[in-house]
Write a protein that holds these residues in place. Structure first.
Motif, short mmCIF file in Angstrom:
data_model
loop_
_atom_site.label_atom_id
_atom_site.label_comp_id
_atom_site.label_asym_id
_atom_site.label_seq_id
_atom_site.Cartn_x
_atom_site.Cartn_y
_atom_site.Cartn_z
N ALA A 1 0.83 -1.21 0.00
CA ALA A 1 0.00 0.00 0.00
C ALA A 1 0.86 1.25 0.00
N TYR A 2 1.89 1.26 0.84
CA TYR A 2 2.81 2.40 0.90
C TYR A 2 3.44 2.64 -0.47
N ASN A 3 3.87 1.58 -1.12
CA ASN A 3 4.54 1.71 -2.41
C ASN A 3 3.58 2.10 -3.53
N VAL A 4 2.33 1.66 -3.46
CA VAL A 4 1.34 2.10 -4.44
C VAL A 4 1.18 3.61 -4.33
N SER B 1 13.91 0.81 3.04
CA SER B 1 14.66 1.22 1.86
C SER B 1 13.94 2.31 1.07
N ASN B 2 12.71 2.64 1.49
CA ASN B 2 11.91 3.63 0.75
C ASN B 2 11.82 4.96 1.47
N VAL B 3 12.53 5.14 2.54
CA VAL B 3 12.45 6.39 3.28
C VAL B 3 12.97 7.51 2.40
N GLU B 4 12.16 8.53 2.23
CA GLU B 4 12.55 9.65 1.36
C GLU B 4 13.04 10.80 2.20
N LEU C 1 -4.29 -9.44 -9.61
CA LEU C 1 -4.63 -8.84 -10.90
C LEU C 1 -4.64 -7.32 -10.80
N SER C 2 -5.21 -6.78 -9.72
CA SER C 2 -5.22 -5.32 -9.54
C SER C 2 -3.80 -4.78 -9.38
N LEU C 3 -2.96 -5.48 -8.63
CA LEU C 3 -1.58 -5.04 -8.46
C LEU C 3 -0.85 -5.07 -9.81
N TYR C 4 -1.10 -6.09 -10.60
CA TYR C 4 -0.51 -6.17 -11.94
C TYR C 4 -0.93 -4.97 -12.78
N LYS C 5 -2.22 -4.66 -12.77
CA LYS C 5 -2.72 -3.52 -13.54
C LYS C 5 -2.11 -2.21 -13.06
N ILE C 6 -1.99 -2.06 -11.74
CA ILE C 6 -1.38 -0.86 -11.16
C ILE C 6 0.06 -0.73 -11.65
N SER C 7 0.78 -1.84 -11.67
CA SER C 7 2.18 -1.79 -12.13
C SER C 7 2.27 -1.33 -13.58
N ILE C 8 1.33 -1.75 -14.41
CA ILE C 8 1.31 -1.33 -15.81
C ILE C 8 1.01 0.16 -15.91
N VAL C 9 -0.05 0.59 -15.22
CA VAL C 9 -0.47 2.00 -15.27
C VAL C 9 0.62 2.92 -14.75
N LEU C 10 1.29 2.51 -13.67
CA LEU C 10 2.33 3.35 -13.07
C LEU C 10 3.70 3.12 -13.70
N ASN C 11 3.75 2.25 -14.71
CA ASN C 11 5.01 1.94 -15.40
C ASN C 11 6.12 1.61 -14.39
N THR C 12 5.75 0.75 -13.45
CA THR C 12 6.65 0.37 -12.35
C THR C 12 6.66 -1.15 -12.27
N LYS D 1 2.11 8.82 -6.67
CA LYS D 1 2.46 10.24 -6.54
C LYS D 1 3.64 10.61 -7.43
N ILE D 2 4.64 9.74 -7.50
CA ILE D 2 5.79 9.99 -8.38
C ILE D 2 5.33 10.19 -9.82
N ASN D 3 4.33 9.41 -10.22
CA ASN D 3 3.82 9.48 -11.59
C ASN D 3 2.77 10.58 -11.79
N GLY D 4 2.42 11.28 -10.71
CA GLY D 4 1.46 12.37 -10.81
C GLY D 4 0.06 11.92 -11.17
#
Length: 87
Positions: free
Chosen positions: A19-22, A84-87, A62-73, A27-30
């Protein structure tokens, strides 16, 4: 044949990590929650609930797969540990 318990590390908070990474990559992808929902074919409320409850609402593979495609991640990025994701 003798069977024994092998030791593995299982992240007990993996859903929260996803969830955090989604949120992070959205947000990175706007991309708004509403646009992401439209792009993957779910309701905006579903995305809001998933993000606000840190994944306790659940997400299908399936939703996570679709999210990865949409976010190009790449999908493995969503499994990266929080430390490792602390900004």
């Amino acid at each position: 044949m003798t069977k024994f318990k092998r030791d593995f590390y299982f992240n007990e908070n993996i859903i929260e990590t996803i969830a955090y990474n989604v949120i992070k990559y959205r947000k990175i992808n706007g991309i708004t929650q509403e646009q992401l929902a439209i792009d993957i074919g779910v309701s905006p409320e579903f995305i809001r609930k998933f993000e606000s409850t840190k994944g306790s609402e659940g997400l299908s593979l399936l939703s996570l797969y679709k999210i990865s495609i949409v976010l190009n991640t790449s999908i493995e990025k969503f499994f990266e540990e929080l430390e490792s994701n602390v900004e």
